[in-house]
Design a protein around this motif. Structure first.
Motif, PDB file in Angstrom:
ATOM      1  N   GLU A   7       0.825  -1.209   0.000  1.00 21.89           N
ATOM      2  CA  GLU A   7       0.000   0.000   0.000  1.00 21.89           C
ATOM      3  C   GLU A   7       0.859   1.259   0.000  1.00 21.89           C
ATOM      4  O   GLU A   7       0.461   2.290  -0.539  1.00 21.89           O
ATOM      5  CB  GLU A   7      -0.944   0.002   1.205  1.00 21.89           C
ATOM      6  N   SER A   8       2.044   1.171   0.562  1.00 20.93           N
ATOM      7  CA  SER A   8       2.942   2.334   0.571  1.00 20.93           C
ATOM      8  C   SER A   8       3.441   2.690  -0.825  1.00 20.93           C
ATOM      9  O   SER A   8       3.957   3.790  -1.049  1.00 20.93           O
ATOM     10  CB  SER A   8       4.130   2.066   1.492  1.00 20.93           C
ATOM     11  N   ASP A   9       3.290   1.766  -1.773  1.00 18.80           N
ATOM     12  CA  ASP A   9       3.710   2.035  -3.147  1.00 18.80           C
ATOM     13  C   ASP A   9       2.649   2.807  -3.937  1.00 18.80           C
ATOM     14  O   ASP A   9       2.924   3.235  -5.065  1.00 18.80           O
ATOM     15  CB  ASP A   9       4.015   0.727  -3.879  1.00 18.80           C
ATOM     16  N   ILE A  10       1.456   2.968  -3.385  1.00 18.46           N
ATOM     17  CA  ILE A  10       0.412   3.726  -4.068  1.00 18.46           C
ATOM     18  C   ILE A  10       0.633   5.212  -3.795  1.00 18.46           C
ATOM     19  O   ILE A  10       0.563   5.659  -2.648  1.00 18.46           O
ATOM     20  CB  ILE A  10      -0.989   3.290  -3.606  1.00 18.46           C
ATOM     21  N   LEU A  11       0.891   5.970  -4.831  1.00 12.92           N
ATOM     22  CA  LEU A  11       1.198   7.392  -4.684  1.00 12.92           C
ATOM     23  C   LEU A  11      -0.033   8.272  -4.885  1.00 12.92           C
ATOM     24  O   LEU A  11      -0.169   9.306  -4.228  1.00 12.92           O
ATOM     25  CB  LEU A  11       2.287   7.786  -5.683  1.00 12.92           C
ATOM     26  N   LEU A  12      -0.901   7.915  -5.799  1.00 19.03           N
ATOM     27  CA  LEU A  12      -2.158   8.620  -6.042  1.00 19.03           C
ATOM     28  C   LEU A  12      -3.259   7.588  -6.203  1.00 19.03           C
ATOM     29  O   LEU A  12      -3.057   6.543  -6.828  1.00 19.03           O
ATOM     30  CB  LEU A  12      -2.081   9.477  -7.311  1.00 19.03           C
ATOM     31  N   PHE A  13      -4.434   7.899  -5.653  1.00 18.36           N
ATOM     32  CA  PHE A  13      -5.556   6.967  -5.813  1.00 18.36           C
ATOM     33  C   PHE A  13      -6.856   7.763  -5.763  1.00 18.36           C
ATOM     34  O   PHE A  13      -7.213   8.336  -4.735  1.00 18.36           O
ATOM     35  CB  PHE A  13      -5.546   5.926  -4.688  1.00 18.36           C
ATOM     36  N   GLU A  14      -7.549   7.814  -6.900  1.00 18.12           N
ATOM     37  CA  GLU A  14      -8.825   8.530  -6.995  1.00 18.12           C
ATOM     38  C   GLU A  14      -9.855   7.622  -7.669  1.00 18.12           C
ATOM     39  O   GLU A  14      -9.899   7.498  -8.894  1.00 18.12           O
ATOM     40  CB  GLU A  14      -8.658   9.818  -7.793  1.00 18.12           C
ATOM     41  N   PRO A  15     -10.693   6.945  -6.862  1.00 19.40           N
ATOM     42  CA  PRO A  15     -11.662   6.002  -7.434  1.00 19.40           C
ATOM     43  C   PRO A  15     -12.945   6.645  -7.945  1.00 19.40           C
ATOM     44  O   PRO A  15     -13.751   5.984  -8.596  1.00 19.40           O
ATOM     45  CB  PRO A  15     -11.964   5.071  -6.257  1.00 19.40           C
ATOM     46  N   GLN A  16     -13.157   7.940  -7.656  1.00 17.45           N
ATOM     47  CA  GLN A  16     -14.372   8.617  -8.092  1.00 17.45           C
ATOM     48  C   GLN A  16     -14.154   9.286  -9.447  1.00 17.45           C
ATOM     49  O   GLN A  16     -13.043   9.653  -9.801  1.00 17.45           O
ATOM     50  CB  GLN A  16     -14.794   9.672  -7.058  1.00 17.45           C
ATOM     51  N   THR A  17     -15.240   9.430 -10.195  1.00 15.17           N
ATOM     52  CA  THR A  17     -15.161  10.029 -11.525  1.00 15.17           C
ATOM     53  C   THR A  17     -15.961  11.324 -11.580  1.00 15.17           C
ATOM     54  O   THR A  17     -16.803  11.590 -10.719  1.00 15.17           O
ATOM     55  CB  THR A  17     -15.729   9.090 -12.591  1.00 15.17           C
ATOM     56  N   THR A  18     -15.678  12.132 -12.602  1.00 16.46           N
ATOM     57  CA  THR A  18     -16.553  13.230 -12.987  1.00 16.46           C
ATOM     58  C   THR A  18     -16.680  13.150 -14.505  1.00 16.46           C
ATOM     59  O   THR A  18     -15.957  12.386 -15.160  1.00 16.46           O
ATOM     60  CB  THR A  18     -15.980  14.612 -12.598  1.00 16.46           C
ATOM     61  N   THR A  19     -17.587  13.916 -15.075  1.00 20.65           N
ATOM     62  CA  THR A  19     -17.638  13.949 -16.527  1.00 20.65           C
ATOM     63  C   THR A  19     -16.331  14.519 -17.054  1.00 20.65           C
ATOM     64  O   THR A  19     -15.817  15.511 -16.530  1.00 20.65           O
ATOM     65  CB  THR A  19     -18.810  14.822 -17.013  1.00 20.65           C
ATOM     66  N   THR A  20     -15.803  13.875 -18.063  1.00 23.18           N
ATOM     67  CA  THR A  20     -14.519  14.209 -18.694  1.00 23.18           C
ATOM     68  C   THR A  20     -13.330  14.024 -17.752  1.00 23.18           C
ATOM     69  O   THR A  20     -12.287  14.610 -17.976  1.00 23.18           O
ATOM     70  CB  THR A  20     -14.496  15.635 -19.278  1.00 23.18           C
ATOM     71  N   ARG A  21     -13.458  13.159 -16.746  1.00 21.90           N
ATOM     72  CA  ARG A  21     -12.296  12.813 -15.925  1.00 21.90           C
ATOM     73  C   ARG A  21     -12.506  11.440 -15.290  1.00 21.90           C
ATOM     74  O   ARG A  21     -13.263  11.286 -14.346  1.00 21.90           O
ATOM     75  CB  ARG A  21     -12.057  13.873 -14.850  1.00 21.90           C
TER      76      ARG A  21
END
Length: 405
Positions: free
Chosen positions: A153-167
Motif C-alpha cells: 500500500e505504501s507504493d500507491i502514490l495517487l488513488f482517486e476512485p471517483q469520476t466526474t464527466t470528462t475525468r
C-alpha cells in the motif's frame, strides 16, 4: 436608510420556521409557517428543516455545475446526436446493415489487416505486464489494487476512485520490479464515463482532430496532476513513466501521452522523463496522421475483432457509404411491391403516375417526421442528463470551464 446599513429594506423572517430556514421563508406564506410550528413536533420540524436546506443547496450546486461543466458536455452530446440524426435513419440500422452483411457474404469479403507476427519475447512480456496493469486500474479500493498489481500500500502514490464527466478514475503506483511508475486510468464503469465516451465531437488539435471528451480528460490531468507526478518521478530518478488503461482509460492514457510530448506546458513539466503509453482497446482518439506520428511511444493492443478501437466517426460514415452502395432501399421497395402489387396493375400508366406522386409526398413527409424526431430526441437527451445529475448519478468536472478559459 441609516449610514453604513445595506440591509435596511431586507425583510426579516417573522416566524420561528422562517428564522430557522431562510431558504424557504420567502416562498412559504407566514400562515403555513405558523401552522408548521403549531402542528408538527419539533423533532419532525428539524428533519424537515434539514431536508429543505439540503434540497436548496443541491439546487444551487446544480445551477453552478450546469454553468461550469455539465452544460458544455450536454451541448457536445446534442451536437453529436444532431449530426448523427441528419446522416442516419432507422432504416440504415434495420435494413442497411442486413443487406450489407448479405453483400459481404456474396463476395466472400475478408479482413485486410497488414502486419506481422510479434516474436520479440521482451516486447510480449512488456505488453502482457502493461495489460495486467490496465486491468488493475479498475480496482475500486487500495487493497484490491495492491493485490492485483502485487505491490504494498505504501507504493500507491495517487488513488482517486471517483469520476466526474470528462475525468475518469485513476491511480499512480510504484513498480519496483521494473523500475517504473505506472499511471493507470480506469475504463468506462459509470454514467460519468459514458458521457465522456459519448462526447465524440471532433475537436481541432495539433493540425488534426481529437476526440473531444478524452482530450478534455487529458487536459485536466495536465493541469491538475502532471506536476505532482513529476514530483514523484524526481523522488525515483532512475524510473520511467508508463501510462496504461483500457477502453476510456486507454484513450485518456494515449491522449495524455500525446500532450506530454506535444503540449508546451506539459512537455516542459516532463522534460528529461522517459515515458510511454500502452492502451488496451484504445478508442480512435486522433486522426490518422497524428496517430502515425506517435507510434514510437504509444502502443494500442487490440483483441481480434474488438469494435471499440475501430469505432471512429470516419469508419461509421464509411459504413454508411457501403450500405448506400448496396441500394438496399431500392431492393426493399422492389420486394415489397412484388408482394403487394399484381403485375397487371404495376404496368398500368395510372399506377406509375400515382407511384411518382406518392414517392415525392412520402419523401417530404419523412423529412418532416425525421426533423421532429431529431429535435424531440435532443430535448429528451438534455432533460435526462439534467435529471441524472440532479439525482446525483453523474458528477460534472467543475474545472472544465476554467480549463477552457
Amino acid at each position: 436608510m441609516a449610514p453604513g446599513r445595506t440591509d435596511a429594506f431586507v425583510k426579516e423572517p417573522t416566524t420561528e420556521f422562517g428564522k430557522r430556514n431562510r431558504y424557504l421563508e420567502k416562498l412559504i406564506p407566514d400562515v403555513l409557517e405558523n401552522a408548521v410550528d403549531a402542528v408538527l413536533p419539533d423533532a419532525f420540524e428539524r428533519v424537515l428543516d434539514r431536508g429543505c436546506e439540503d434540497a436548496y443547496l443541491k439546487y444551487q450546486t446544480f445551477k453552478t455545475d450546469l454553468q461550469e461543466g455539465i452544460g458544455e458536455v450536454a451541448g457536445v452530446l446534442m451536437k453529436v446526436a444532431k449530426y448523427a440524426y441528419e446522416k442516419f435513419h432507422i432504416g440504415d440500422l434495420v435494413f442497411g446493415v442486413y443487406h450489407l452483411a448479405l453483400h459481404h457474404a456474396t463476395v466472400n469479403a475478408m479482413d485486410d489487416v497488414d502486419g506481422q507476427i510479434v516474436e520479440d519475447e521482451a516486447m510480449i512480456d512488456f505488453l502482457v505486464k502493461a495489460t495486467n496493469a490496465a486491468a488493475a486500474a479498475y480496482c475500486p479500493t487500495k487493497a484490491e489494487l495492491c493485490a492485483a498489481a502485487g505491490i504494498a500500500e505504501s507504493d500507491i502514490l495517487l488513488f482517486e476512485p471517483q469520476t466526474t464527466t470528462t475525468r475518469p478514475a485513476y491511480a499512480l503506483w510504484v513498480d519496483r520490479e521494473n523500475s517504473r511508475l505506472i499511471w493507470g486510468f480506469r475504463g468506462t464503469t459509470d454514467l460519468n464515463d459514458m458521457l465522456t465516451d459519448a462526447c465524440a465531437s471532433c475537436s481541432p488539435y495539433c493540425g488534426g482532430y481529437a476526440h473531444w471528451g478524452m482530450l478534455q480528460a487529458a487536459q485536466w490531468f495536465v493541469k491538475h496532476e502532471v506536476q505532482r507526478v513529476r514530483g514523484f518521478l524526481d523522488e525515483h530518478p532512475s524510473y520511467e513513466l508508463l501510462l496504461v488503461g483500457h477502453s476510456l482509460g486507454a484513450g485518456t492514457a494515449a491522449m495524455l501521452a500525446h500532450l506530454l510530448r506535444n503540449d508546451s506546458q506539459a512537455s516542459q513539466l516532463m522534460s528529461g522523463v522517459s515515458f510511454q503509453a500502452v492502451g488496451v482497446a484504445t478508442p480512435a482518439v486522433l486522426t490518422e496522421e497524428l496517430a502515425e506520428n506517435c507510434s514510437d511511444y504509444i502502443t494500442s493492443v487490440v483483441l481480434m475483432h474488438d469494435m471499440v478501437p475501430r469505432f471512429s466517426i470516419k469508419n461509421v460514415f464509411d459504413l454508411k457509404e457501403e450500405m448506400d452502395a448496396t441500394k438496399w432501399g431500392d431492393i426493399l421497395v422492389s420486394t415489397a411491391k412484388d408482394w403487394m402489387v399484381p403485375d397487371v396493375i404495376e404496368r398500368s400508366e395510372t399506377y406509375k403516375r400515382l407511384s411518382r406522386n406518392v414517392s415525392q409526398n412520402t419523401k417530404r413527409q419523412w423529412s418532416s417526421v425525421t426533423q421532429m424526431l431529431a429535435q424531440g430526441w435532443l430535448n429528451i437527451t438534455a432533460g435526462v442528463i439534467s435529471i441524472l445529475h440532479f439525482s446525483g448519478l453523474i458528477h460534472p468536472n467543475t474545472a472544465l470551464q476554467q480549463q477552457q478559459q
